[in-house]
Design a protein around this motif. Structure first.
Motif: not given
Length: 517
Positions: A142-169
């Motif tokens: 799966l890693v090999k396939a993802a690396r070969a896919t231009p539409s997938i970019e990888v960001l090494v970071a820690e997810a801290k919180a979900l953003m939500q709009d005024a309606n909670g989405a």
């Protein structure tokens, strides 16, 4: 195009780069996907550690309906039959898809996929890669396939919180990298963050498996289901390592037996014997150890002599620990391994928070019920990745992205309480539980959570749900409620759990004041 410049109306964020995250990202092609991972691609995931395999009814004596029936039987009354049948029916095609993208599974002398047997399966249906390295084999493909896919970019970071709009989405993700926080707006977010095993002192999971995705969803208001159901793998190798290396269940499928120090069979007289469901075997080993008996997995003889060829991962682990599996039994004990509970999702992986999906161990799909059937975990993630991608494509983009604001920053203790949390969860919220122990855990976890411990807050939710389930079922065993009640799910939210913990603390304060009086 850089990650930050991607159009929020097009971008999907997938948090986690195990089998669930990678498969979902690949299913979303050609839509732009930002894959957020706390570790470099291919590292730090439970997928890579999975020794078992992928269950698929592809043998001449097998059928998806039989696979589904075994899944339901292991689930102890809480598996949803339609989900089990759908996932079992998808399995053969998913194996084909993995082969197409380059995953190399083990073959027999005729070139057909080799099929193994594991506990609680009625047929040989376990597809493996490199013997007991299936997770690593699938992850590499799966890693090999993802690396070969231009539409997938990888960001090494820690997810801290979900953003939500005024309606909670949900409309994006707050990340942190190198001490800096930043926002990633998106049309949808998929959580694929794995489980909670490292909340326990004895675990087979990577250190990062502390329920971070579960807590992200909980703080966004998502409904959570069956958090009390934690699966303890019965045969973690008990040699002092943390995390604990695993002696795959497939060894028992090939004839290994559980014995005590006197050579007596631990599973003698228990239905299913050494191939009983995991919760049954884990409790038998727990009870043997509680009575002062050491427990071993006996692979001596032909199985041990062939282990380097047939089960190279376990053979290497044993060698590193100074154990010769052909000549001496392997010391084992139960260890936290898999979380059956999680964020409630529907058949397309949607949570009840608009804009948020979940895939893999972080999700509660209805497949596993109260006890996961062996080798159904990688399968579940693969089976839901396609429906999730289709559902996201059909959904309107998140609204009011421009008006979304940073969520309130949560105070963090920087992980300082984690060792105490792990010891507490092991002692009070482990293989066997009771009301007194769970209440004690809740009081201490609540106090630690108030100091900013995310691990304590996640553990608190599990403990509250465990206290509320007054029965023994699957991975949840109460020695003060040995029978079973009605077949019901535990549905909760973070707010529900905090209110329950507050009531328990108030009751404790009242009891202490009456005692003092």
């Amino acid at each position: 195009m850089s990650i930050v410049s991607r159009s929020p109306a097009d971008r999907v964020i997938v948090v986690g780069a195990g089998v669930a995250g990678l498969a979902t990202a690949l299913r979303l092609v050609p839509r732009p996907v930002t894959l957020v991972t706390a570790s470099p691609l291919g590292d730090g995931t439970a997928t890579g550690w999975a020794q078992g395999g992928i269950a698929a009814a592809i043998g001449p004596d097998d059928a998806p309906v039989l696979h589904a029936a075994d899944t339901e039987a292991a689930g102890a009354g809480l598996t949803e039959p339609d989900v089990a049948l759908a996932v079992a029916g998808a399995a053969p095609g998913l194996i084909d898809w993995l082969v197409e993208i380059g995953v190399g599974f083990d073959r027999d002398a005729d070139g057909c996929l080799a099929l193994g047997l594991e506990a609680a399966h009625s047929r040989r249906r376990i597809v493996r890669g490199r013997g007991d390295s299936t997770g690593a084999t699938v992850l590499e493909g799966l890693v090999k396939a993802a690396r070969a896919t231009p539409s997938i970019e990888v960001l090494v970071a820690e997810a801290k919180a979900l953003m939500q709009d005024a309606n909670g989405a949900v409309c994006g993700l707050v990340c942190e990298s190198d001490g800096a926080s930043f926002r990633l707006p998106a049309r949808a977010v998929v959580l694929a963050t794995g489980g909670v095993g490292s909340l326990y002192a004895a675990t087979t999971n990577p250190r990062g498996a502390t329920g971070s995705g579960l807590l992200l969803a909980a703080r966004a208001g998502a409904t959570l289901r069956d958090l009390e159901f934690v699966q303890f793998h019965p045969t973690a190798i008990d040699a002092g390592a943390d995390p604990m290396p695993l002696a795959t269940e497939a060894l028992r499928g090939e004839g290994a037996a559980l014995i005590d120090g006197a050579g007596e069979r631990v599973m003698a007289g228990i239905r299913g014997g050494d191939l009983a469901p995991r919760d049954v075997v884990a409790r038998a080993i727990f009870q043997a150890r509680a009575s002062g008996r050491e427990v071993f997995l006996d692979t001596r003889g032909d199985l041990g002599r062939s282990m380097a060829r047939r089960f190279p991962t376990v053979a290497g682990l044993c060698a590193g620990l100074g154990i010769d599996p052909a000549a001496q039994p392997i010391p084992v004990r139960p260890a936290a391994h898999y979380h059956m509970g999680g964020v409630l999702v529907d058949a397309e992986g949607r949570t009840d928070v608009p804009g948020l999906w979940a895939c893999g161990e972080v999700a509660s799909t209805g497949l596993h019920g109260a006890n996961r059937l062996a080798s159904n975990s990688l399968l579940e993630a693969l089976a839901f990745s396609g429906p999730i991608a289709a559902s996201i494509e059909a959904a309107p983009p998140a609204s009011l992205i421009g008006e979304a604001t940073m969520p309130a920053r949560h105070r963090s203790d920087g992980g300082r309480a984690l060792p105490e949390v792990r010891a507490l969860m092991e002692r009070r919220v482990g293989v066997v539980r009771d009301a007194a122990g769970l209440r004690a855990a809740i009081l201490r976890l609540r106090a630690l959570a108030e100091t900013g411990s995310d691990a304590a807050l996640t553990g608190l939710m599990i403990a509250v749900c465990a206290l509320s389930r007054q029965e023994s079922r699957g991975g949840h065993w109460r020695n003060d409620f040995s029978g079973q009640a009605a077949r019901t799910h535990t549905l909760t939210t973070l707010a529900d759990c905090l209110r329950a913990a507050e009531r328990i603390a108030a009751d404790q304060t009242l009891a202490e004041s009456l005692t003092d009086a």
